[in-house]
Design a protein around this motif. Structure first.
Motif, PDB file in Angstrom:
ATOM      1  N   PHE A 876       4.779   8.433  -2.226  1.00  0.00           N
ATOM      2  CA  PHE A 876       3.367   8.112  -1.991  1.00  0.00           C
ATOM      3  C   PHE A 876       3.089   7.945  -0.506  1.00  0.00           C
ATOM      4  N   VAL A 877       3.918   7.178   0.170  1.00  0.00           N
ATOM      5  CA  VAL A 877       3.717   6.969   1.607  1.00  0.00           C
ATOM      6  C   VAL A 877       3.873   8.284   2.360  1.00  0.00           C
ATOM      7  N   ARG A 878       4.867   9.093   1.976  1.00  0.00           N
ATOM      8  CA  ARG A 878       5.086  10.354   2.688  1.00  0.00           C
ATOM      9  C   ARG A 878       3.890  11.292   2.540  1.00  0.00           C
ATOM     10  N   TRP A 879       3.373  11.435   1.297  1.00  0.00           N
ATOM     11  CA  TRP A 879       2.227  12.319   1.111  1.00  0.00           C
ATOM     12  C   TRP A 879       1.003  11.782   1.842  1.00  0.00           C
ATOM     13  N   CYS A 880       0.812  10.474   1.822  1.00  0.00           N
ATOM     14  CA  CYS A 880      -0.321   9.888   2.557  1.00  0.00           C
ATOM     15  C   CYS A 880      -0.217  10.192   4.049  1.00  0.00           C
ATOM     16  N   ARG A 881       0.971  10.095   4.594  1.00  0.00           N
ATOM     17  CA  ARG A 881       1.131  10.345   6.025  1.00  0.00           C
ATOM     18  C   ARG A 881       0.894  11.812   6.364  1.00  0.00           C
ATOM     19  N   GLN A 882       1.284  12.701   5.454  1.00  0.00           N
ATOM     20  CA  GLN A 882       1.015  14.117   5.706  1.00  0.00           C
ATOM     21  C   GLN A 882      -0.482  14.400   5.631  1.00  0.00           C
ATOM     22  N   VAL A 883      -1.167  13.736   4.709  1.00  0.00           N
ATOM     23  CA  VAL A 883      -2.622  13.867   4.646  1.00  0.00           C
ATOM     24  C   VAL A 883      -3.243  13.334   5.936  1.00  0.00           C
ATOM     25  N   ILE A 884      -2.757  12.183   6.404  1.00  0.00           N
ATOM     26  CA  ILE A 884      -3.266  11.602   7.658  1.00  0.00           C
ATOM     27  C   ILE A 884      -3.063  12.574   8.811  1.00  0.00           C
ATOM     28  N   ALA A 903     -15.902  13.500  12.591  1.00  0.00           N
ATOM     29  CA  ALA A 903     -16.081  12.064  12.379  1.00  0.00           C
ATOM     30  C   ALA A 903     -15.656  11.663  10.964  1.00  0.00           C
ATOM     31  N   THR A 904     -15.964  12.514   9.978  1.00  0.00           N
ATOM     32  CA  THR A 904     -15.561  12.221   8.594  1.00  0.00           C
ATOM     33  C   THR A 904     -14.035  12.189   8.487  1.00  0.00           C
ATOM     34  N   ALA A 905     -13.391  13.126   9.146  1.00  0.00           N
ATOM     35  CA  ALA A 905     -11.923  13.164   9.111  1.00  0.00           C
ATOM     36  C   ALA A 905     -11.339  11.908   9.749  1.00  0.00           C
ATOM     37  N   ARG A 906     -11.928  11.470  10.854  1.00  0.00           N
ATOM     38  CA  ARG A 906     -11.444  10.254  11.513  1.00  0.00           C
ATOM     39  C   ARG A 906     -11.624   9.032  10.607  1.00  0.00           C
ATOM     40  N   THR A 907     -12.758   8.957   9.913  1.00  0.00           N
ATOM     41  CA  THR A 907     -12.984   7.856   8.969  1.00  0.00           C
ATOM     42  C   THR A 907     -11.968   7.915   7.832  1.00  0.00           C
ATOM     43  N   ALA A 908     -11.685   9.135   7.343  1.00  0.00           N
ATOM     44  CA  ALA A 908     -10.732   9.297   6.243  1.00  0.00           C
ATOM     45  C   ALA A 908      -9.339   8.829   6.646  1.00  0.00           C
ATOM     46  N   VAL A 909      -8.966   9.068   7.884  1.00  0.00           N
ATOM     47  CA  VAL A 909      -7.655   8.596   8.359  1.00  0.00           C
ATOM     48  C   VAL A 909      -7.555   7.087   8.195  1.00  0.00           C
ATOM     49  N   GLY A 910      -8.606   6.378   8.585  1.00  0.00           N
ATOM     50  CA  GLY A 910      -8.598   4.920   8.463  1.00  0.00           C
ATOM     51  C   GLY A 910      -8.538   4.449   7.029  1.00  0.00           C
ATOM     52  N   LEU A 911      -9.189   5.197   6.116  1.00  0.00           N
ATOM     53  CA  LEU A 911      -9.188   4.798   4.708  1.00  0.00           C
ATOM     54  C   LEU A 911      -7.818   5.003   4.060  1.00  0.00           C
ATOM     55  N   VAL A 912      -7.110   6.038   4.479  1.00  0.00           N
ATOM     56  CA  VAL A 912      -5.794   6.316   3.897  1.00  0.00           C
ATOM     57  C   VAL A 912      -4.728   5.408   4.513  1.00  0.00           C
ATOM     58  N   ARG A 913      -4.860   5.142   5.822  1.00  0.00           N
ATOM     59  CA  ARG A 913      -3.853   4.334   6.510  1.00  0.00           C
ATOM     60  C   ARG A 913      -4.159   2.850   6.294  1.00  0.00           C
ATOM     61  N   ARG A 914      -3.816   2.341   5.137  1.00  0.00           N
ATOM     62  CA  ARG A 914      -3.985   0.926   4.820  1.00  0.00           C
ATOM     63  C   ARG A 914      -2.846   0.497   3.901  1.00  0.00           C
ATOM     64  N   GLY A 915      -2.731  -0.786   3.678  1.00  0.00           N
ATOM     65  CA  GLY A 915      -1.714  -1.297   2.774  1.00  0.00           C
ATOM     66  C   GLY A 915      -0.316  -0.855   3.176  1.00  0.00           C
ATOM     67  N   ILE A 916       0.488  -0.431   2.211  1.00  0.00           N
ATOM     68  CA  ILE A 916       1.876  -0.064   2.524  1.00  0.00           C
ATOM     69  C   ILE A 916       1.939   1.167   3.415  1.00  0.00           C
ATOM     70  N   VAL A 917       0.899   1.991   3.426  1.00  0.00           N
ATOM     71  CA  VAL A 917       0.891   3.175   4.289  1.00  0.00           C
ATOM     72  C   VAL A 917       0.799   2.756   5.745  1.00  0.00           C
ATOM     73  N   ALA A 918       0.017   1.730   6.025  1.00  0.00           N
ATOM     74  CA  ALA A 918      -0.134   1.245   7.399  1.00  0.00           C
ATOM     75  C   ALA A 918       1.039   0.365   7.803  1.00  0.00           C
ATOM     76  N   LEU A 919       1.537  -0.451   6.859  1.00  0.00           N
ATOM     77  CA  LEU A 919       2.598  -1.402   7.200  1.00  0.00           C
ATOM     78  C   LEU A 919       3.917  -0.720   7.490  1.00  0.00           C
ATOM     79  N   ASP A 920       4.209   0.317   6.732  1.00  0.00           N
ATOM     80  CA  ASP A 920       5.558   0.872   6.738  1.00  0.00           C
ATOM     81  C   ASP A 920       5.667   2.051   7.685  1.00  0.00           C
ATOM     82  N   ALA A 921       5.204   1.898   8.899  1.00  0.00           N
ATOM     83  CA  ALA A 921       5.250   2.998   9.857  1.00  0.00           C
ATOM     84  C   ALA A 921       6.608   3.073  10.516  1.00  0.00           C
TER      85      ALA A 921
END
Length: 921
Positions: A876-884, A903-921
């Motif tokens: 899950f984290v790996r696919w999220c990071r590839q999407v980011i 701008a939409t893409a930049r907003t989407a990055v912030g929405l995906v990079r949260r929780g364990i996706v943001a913590l586990d960098a």
């Protein structure tokens, strides 16, 4: 004092001769290629390059193939030189990128080169760790792109595992980058002993006396003499398996008795293997399992067993390290991720290690293992890719692995890479590799893997859309062509045809000699022309036969696609001639093969090759709905019913039609042959034999010439086809040549966008952006659609249709457009004879939309899993990071051309990079 002296004064150990030689070459201004076994200490040469750059006030980039290695190397260099002087770039992580030393993945450096990044200013050294990765069929081309594009004054430090063609690879690097010293060291710093575990007995693989004799004589090649007691014991076990049914308590024979067939012998349970190794003093150990599920199952087995490998005081240290790695995670998320079982296993000294784990969990395992607090790790082969987790022992459960498409046997190179983890330098005096025996495994096979020394490095370089656009933009058509010709792929191709070219030269000399003999013997008659005419007739006959066979197979295929259950066929070819009743019609109409039972009780699928002439349906019979076609009795019953229908197979085998009977071209050639003067002239004895030999050699020479031409021009042909497709689709346009020269090609505005999109789906994404397919999407929807361009289903969720997913209509519309544009690109690729682009995979679209819309981790993982199972957190984290990463590329590429989408893409990055996706960098 030299720079090397100053560097070694900072070390707590003495360098080996190969390390000294490499560092000295580097200090003298030369590039180096270092090939040495895993664990030999190659990276010290890369660290010396860092030292040289820092002393000179220049920059050094340290590249690795995977993010885990980049993270590890960044931590090591930051600890030595300070965090202010060391940065990290891995696509989704950017730390101190302007530092004089930056660790990065190879793709990041490739992208910087194409973008002419200002960060390249002052670059003096580039370290390419694990450079043998350029053989990787998916990502290997990136390494060659970097080597070819780096400024010529940058010193390249290439670090590779042992390969058998190091000199060839070094010769290529010298050719494209200048003076390069090749240093090969095959001596492992810690000797490696090979073993097989048969049942509960541990055997040496090779005869110990032969091994020691080799070592005493200073030979590095492994012995080939197998241990006699191992061979004898395996033969006894196999004989016992053949003679006794292990499932029969009365010991009746598996052949003639009524007991079950002998069951294959499997290794003893994993906890027992670990306990046995512990008793032999062979821990810590890494067991390579080759499947994530297998690693997790092994851990579960150990948890159910009474085996514990830690002491009470160690448990406290383990807890402290675990707490540090998971400190920022929510308790609910940890419980969802199986935290308590994972922690219990670690506290008992066990762990799994694979890409499906949460990165924070993997990092904790790595730290605990290096500190000796975890003593048994079950891992997939990704652990062998340079991550610093050496062990005393490496265990291989099987010699077969899944390569993403099929199960294949381990190569000698893979075996060496895996077992190279055994033996910790400075800790162990020797390492151990243990292969677990099971029925069918022969010691000779293992010896072949362990004793092989042929691990050639084969280029996987091939131009793609993004690469082609960037090459044309930077170098123009001729320059791009020259760069492709300078690739290692072309270098190897040219070398590979040297032998063929020499054979062609010899053949041409022999042809000239035969020609003279034929002319002398023909006494003025044009016998060579007569021979050429006969060859044209033979070639035409072969062509007609091929066409006829193709047409016949096509007609038979059409007929077989139409047969129904109960149809009785006349099988007229092959070994199954006679009657056959269709039990299961063909399911694949591209290759129709219905399942039949013949009158002789054979059951299986038949295809066009099983029929001579047309496929005949002689009648029909009733096939019971529950007919048993798998057991011998069921097949015999159906065969008996077939024979009793009264339907009779044709007595004579049908004759194949003569394909050449009415061909006008062939008739004309035969007429020319009959009218040729040599047809009626008297010929000296042996002239026909000379002519036959001449014709055969001519055919062979033509075939060799075609092979050489195809080999040497393959890259250029692919490049020209890509150029044609991209020009046709508006990504390239003709421009005036330099200084009035011939017209050239350059990227259009869309082509420049394509050149900045680094993805397997680069062309598809660019077409969607240009067509406005993504314009109506909000940020969660954009993230969801982009996921189809990076996600790869491991199970059954792939495909092109969304079913049962809670996504808005805009997402479905965009996915439909995506699928349509991919189909159009694929059609164009077929026309231009190019490999198929990656097909979008919608398996992550619904879960990605749910996560980007603020959904909980539990709900998202469940939605992304299969059959009620959670998707693994690591995936899950790996696919999220590839999407980011891809969203960030869209943000950068569209800043000027489509600010709203950016701008939409930049907003989407912030929405995906949260929780364990943001913590586990």
């Amino acid at each position: 004092m030299t720079a090397l002296d100053r560097f070694t004064s900072l070390l707590s150990f003495t360098l080996d001769p190969f390390q000294v030689a490499a560092c000295e070459a580097l200090e003298q201004g030369r590039g180096v290629l270092v090939c040495a076994p895993t664990g030999a200490g190659k990276t010290i040469v890369g660290e010396f390059a860092v030292h040289l750059a820092l002393e000179a006030g220049t920059k050094c980039f340290y590249t690795t193939p995977i993010k885990a290695l980049s993270n590890q190397k960044h931590a090591e260099l930051a600890a030595r030189y300070g965090r202010a002087r060391v940065g990290l770039l891995t696509g989704d992580v950017s730390l101190n990128s302007s530092a004089p030393v930056v660790v990065m993945t190879t793709e990041v450096l490739r992208n910087m080169l194409y973008a002419d990044s200002p960060a390249l200013a002052g670059l003096s050294h580039v370290v390419m760790d694990e450079v043998h990765y350029l053989a990787d069929r998916f990502r290997g081309a990136v390494w060659e792109e970097v080597i070819l594009h780096l400024p010529i004054d940058v010193r390249l430090v290439s670090l590779s595992a042992t390969v058998s063609n190091a000199e060839e690879f070094g010769a290529w690097i010298s050719e494209v980058r200048g003076d390069t010293t090749v240093i090969v060291d095959e001596q492992r710093p810690v000797p490696l002993w090979q073993h097989m575990l048969v049942g509960r007995r541990l055997f040496d693989l090779f005869d110990v006396k032969a091994v020691r004799a080799n070592a005493d004589a200073g030979r590095t090649a492994p012995p080939t003499v197998l241990d006699e007691s191992l061979v004898r014991h395996v033969k006894q076990r196999e004989a016992l398996d053949r003679s006794v049914d292990p499932g029969d308590p009365r010991g009746r024979g598996g052949r003639g008795g009524r007991g079950r067939p002998p069951q294959p012998r499997r290794p003893i349970p994993r906890p027992e293997v670990i306990a046995l190794l512990d008793g032999e003093g062979l821990l810590p150990a890494i067991t390579f399992v080759f499947s994530r599920a297998g690693c997790d199952a092994a851990l579960a087995q150990c948890l159910r067993s009474p085996v514990t490998l830690t002491e009470p005081e160690q448990v406290e240290q383990i807890g402290e390290i675990i707490d540090r790695h998971v400190a920022e995670f929510a308790l609910g998320d940890l419980e969802l991720l199986g935290y308590h079982e994972w922690r219990e296993a670690l506290e008992r000294g066990f762990a799994a290690h694979h890409a499906g784990m949460l990165p924070a969990f993997r990092h904790a395992v790595e730290e605990l293992f290096v500190k000796g607090l975890v003593r048994a790790v079950f891992a997939t082969e990704t652990l062998a890719l340079g991550i610093n987790m050496p062990a005393r022992t490496v265990v291989l459960e099987r010699l077969v692995k899944f390569n993403g498409e099929t199960h294949t046997e381990l190569t000698p190179g893979e075996y060496t890479q895996l077992t190279g983890r055994a033996g910790r330098r400075g800790i162990d005096i020797e390492g151990h590799a243990v292969v677990l025996w099971q029925t069918g495994m022969r010691p000779q096979e293992v010896a072949g893997l362990a004793g092989a020394r042929t691990f050639p490095l084969i280029s996987s370089f091939v131009p793609g859309y993004n690469m082609s656009v960037n090459l044309l933009d930077r170098l123009g058509r001729e320059g791009a062509q020259r760069l492709l010709e300078a690739s290692f792929a072309q270098f190897q191709a040219d070398r590979s045809v040297v032998g063929a070219a020499k054979r062609i030269q010899r053949s041409e000399r022999e042809l000239a000699g035969l020609r003279t003999q034929i002319e002398d013997a023909a006494d003025g008659t044009d016998y060579l022309g007569y021979t050429a005419l006969r060859e044209r007739i033979r070639a035409r006959e072969r062509e007609l036969r091929r066409d006829h066979l193709h047409d016949r197979a096509h007609a038979a295929g059409d007929a077989l696609a139409d047969v129904r259950r109960g149809d009785v066929l006349a099988i007229t070819g092959g070994r199954r001639r006679g009657l056959g009743v269709v039990v299961e019609p063909a399911t694949d109409h591209r290759d129709p093969k219905p399942f039949v039972v013949t009158e002789h009780a054979w059951a299986g699928r038949v295809g066009p090759a099983d029929f001579v002439g047309e496929v005949q349906v002689l009648g029909t019979m009733r096939v019971p709905k529950g007919a048993d076609i798998r057991s011998g009795r069921g097949k015999r019953d159906l065969a008996s019913s077939l024979r009793n229908t009264g339907i009779v197979a044709p007595r004579e085998r049908p004759k194949a039609a003569r394909p050449a009977a009415d061909d006008g071209v062939l008739a004309d050639l035969r007429a020319q042959l009959r009218e040729h003067p040599a047809h009626r002239a008297e010929r000296t004895p042996g002239l026909d034999r000379l002519a036959e030999r001449y014709a055969r050699l001519q055919r062979e020479t033509a075939a060799q010439t075609a092979t050489v031409r195809a080999t040497t021009n393959s890259l250029a042909v692919t490049f020209r086809r890509i150029i044609a497709l991209l020009t046709e689709r508006g990504y390239l346009e003709a421009v005036p040549g330099v200084d009035g020269g011939a017209p050239d090609l350059a990227p259009t505005e869309a082509g420049h966008r394509l050149g900045r999109l680094y993805s397997e789906s680069d062309l598809l994404l660019c077409e969607c952006i240009d067509a406005g397919d993504l314009d109506d999407l909000d940020a969660p929807a954009l993230a969801a659609v982009v996921s189809a361009l990076v996600f790869e289903s491991r199970g059954e969720r792939g495909g092109s249709i969304l079913t049962g997913e809670r996504v808005p209509h805009t997402v479905r519309t965009a996915i439909g457009a995506l699928a349509g544009r991919w189909a159009a690109i694929r059609d164009a690729e077929v026309v231009h004879k190019l490999a198929a682009s990656r097909e979008p995979d919608v398996g992550f679209v619904g879960p990605m939309y749910q996560w980007a819309s603020g959904g909980t981790l539990a709900a998202t993982l469940l939605a992304a899993g299969e059959r009620g199972q959670l998707l693994s957190a690591g995936d899950f984290v790996r696919w999220c990071r590839q999407v980011i990463d891809l969203l960030d590329q869209i943000h950068q590429v569209c800043r000027e051309s489509d600010p709203e989408l950016s701008a939409t893409a930049r907003t989407a990055v912030g929405l995906v990079r949260r929780g364990i996706v943001a913590l586990d960098a």
